[in-house]
Design a protein around this motif. Structure first.
Motif, PDB file in Angstrom:
ATOM      1  N   ILE A 101      69.715 -49.461   2.351  1.00 41.86           N
ATOM      2  CA  ILE A 101      70.899 -48.692   2.911  1.00 41.86           C
ATOM      3  C   ILE A 101      71.398 -48.939   4.048  1.00 41.86           C
ATOM      4  O   ILE A 101      70.288 -48.206   4.595  1.00 41.86           O
ATOM      5  N   THR A 102      72.194 -49.052   5.333  1.00 45.33           N
ATOM      6  CA  THR A 102      71.877 -48.931   6.716  1.00 45.33           C
ATOM      7  C   THR A 102      73.216 -47.793   6.862  1.00 45.33           C
ATOM      8  O   THR A 102      74.840 -48.322   6.202  1.00 45.33           O
ATOM      9  N   SER A 103      72.923 -47.536   7.903  1.00 46.06           N
ATOM     10  CA  SER A 103      74.128 -46.275   8.383  1.00 46.06           C
ATOM     11  C   SER A 103      74.367 -46.024   9.496  1.00 46.06           C
ATOM     12  O   SER A 103      72.919 -45.868  10.071  1.00 46.06           O
ATOM     13  N   ASN A 117      74.052 -40.034  11.863  1.00 49.07           N
ATOM     14  CA  ASN A 117      75.260 -39.050  11.465  1.00 49.07           C
ATOM     15  C   ASN A 117      75.373 -39.453  10.992  1.00 49.07           C
ATOM     16  O   ASN A 117      76.297 -38.713  11.159  1.00 49.07           O
ATOM     17  N   ARG A 118      75.712 -40.185   9.648  1.00 51.27           N
ATOM     18  CA  ARG A 118      76.997 -40.474   9.117  1.00 51.27           C
ATOM     19  C   ARG A 118      75.748 -40.369   8.517  1.00 51.27           C
ATOM     20  O   ARG A 118      74.868 -41.194   7.790  1.00 51.27           O
ATOM     21  N   THR A 119      75.966 -40.817   7.130  1.00 53.59           N
ATOM     22  CA  THR A 119      75.887 -40.701   4.912  1.00 53.59           C
ATOM     23  C   THR A 119      76.265 -42.176   5.275  1.00 53.59           C
ATOM     24  O   THR A 119      77.433 -42.415   4.875  1.00 53.59           O
ATOM     25  N   ALA A 120      75.226 -43.037   3.911  1.00 53.01           N
ATOM     26  CA  ALA A 120      76.193 -43.932   3.452  1.00 53.01           C
ATOM     27  C   ALA A 120      75.385 -44.144   2.155  1.00 53.01           C
ATOM     28  O   ALA A 120      74.297 -43.058   1.747  1.00 53.01           O
ATOM     29  N   SER A 121      75.992 -44.755   1.261  1.00 50.78           N
ATOM     30  CA  SER A 121      75.521 -44.917   0.242  1.00 50.78           C
ATOM     31  C   SER A 121      75.236 -46.741  -0.512  1.00 50.78           C
ATOM     32  O   SER A 121      75.903 -46.949  -0.416  1.00 50.78           O
TER      33      SER A 121
END
Length: 162
Positions: free
Chosen positions: A136-138, A141-145
């Motif tokens: 999981i990459t992001s 300061n951002r969310t990822a799913s």
């Protein structure tokens, strides 16, 4: 009332031979099927009748592993008759475990005309290879799913640890 009363009870003696060492080992990783031949020479069997058949059963299985071992380990006869005292019996063990464990059970070989041999079988199922790696990459300061599917070969719920 002076008649002699007599009771007759048949007595059947079965000779038993048992091994004091670990005789057989079956090892594999979980979710990997392993087939292994078990060649069994029966000690103390000088009189061989070609009509005698030999059967095998698994005994002394730990209670907490019994249902799993009976599902995951099957032993089928390939050659269950002897032609001479030096001959061997041949069984094929098919082992397909789903959980890691290590234990020892006994294999009980029975002769149709009487006689019993006990052998020790060590069973080991090691942890399986990793199925996959999920990354999981992001940006900062951002969310990822990420979404993925989990499947179970049984219809019952199963525990999952991430």
């Amino acid at each position: 009332m002076n008649e002699k009363i007599e009771w007759v009870y048949p007595i059947k003696g079965i000779t038993e031979s048992y091994s004091t060492t670990s005789d057989f080992f079956v090892r594999t990783k979980c979710r990997v099927v392993k087939e292994q031949e078990l060649k069994i020479v029966l000690p103390g069997n000088p009189l061989v009748n070609e009509k005698d058949e030999y059967t095998m059963e698994m005994v002394h299985i730990p209670m907490e592993l019994e249902s799993g071992i009976r599902k995951w380990l099957t032993i089928t006869p390939q050659k269950n008759k002897l032609t001479s005292p030096d001959d061997y019996l041949l069984f094929v063990a098919k082992f397909a475990p789903l959980k890691p464990f290590k234990t020892q059970i006994e294999l009980l070989v029975n002769k149709s005309s009487g006689g019993r041999w006990k052998f020790k079988l060590n069973i080991e199922a090691s942890t399986p290879d990793v199925d996959d790696t999920i990354y999981i990459t992001s940006p900062l300061n951002r969310t990822a799913s990420v979404s993925f599917r989990l499947s179970n070969i049984y219809k019952l719920p199963a525990e999952f640890t991430a």
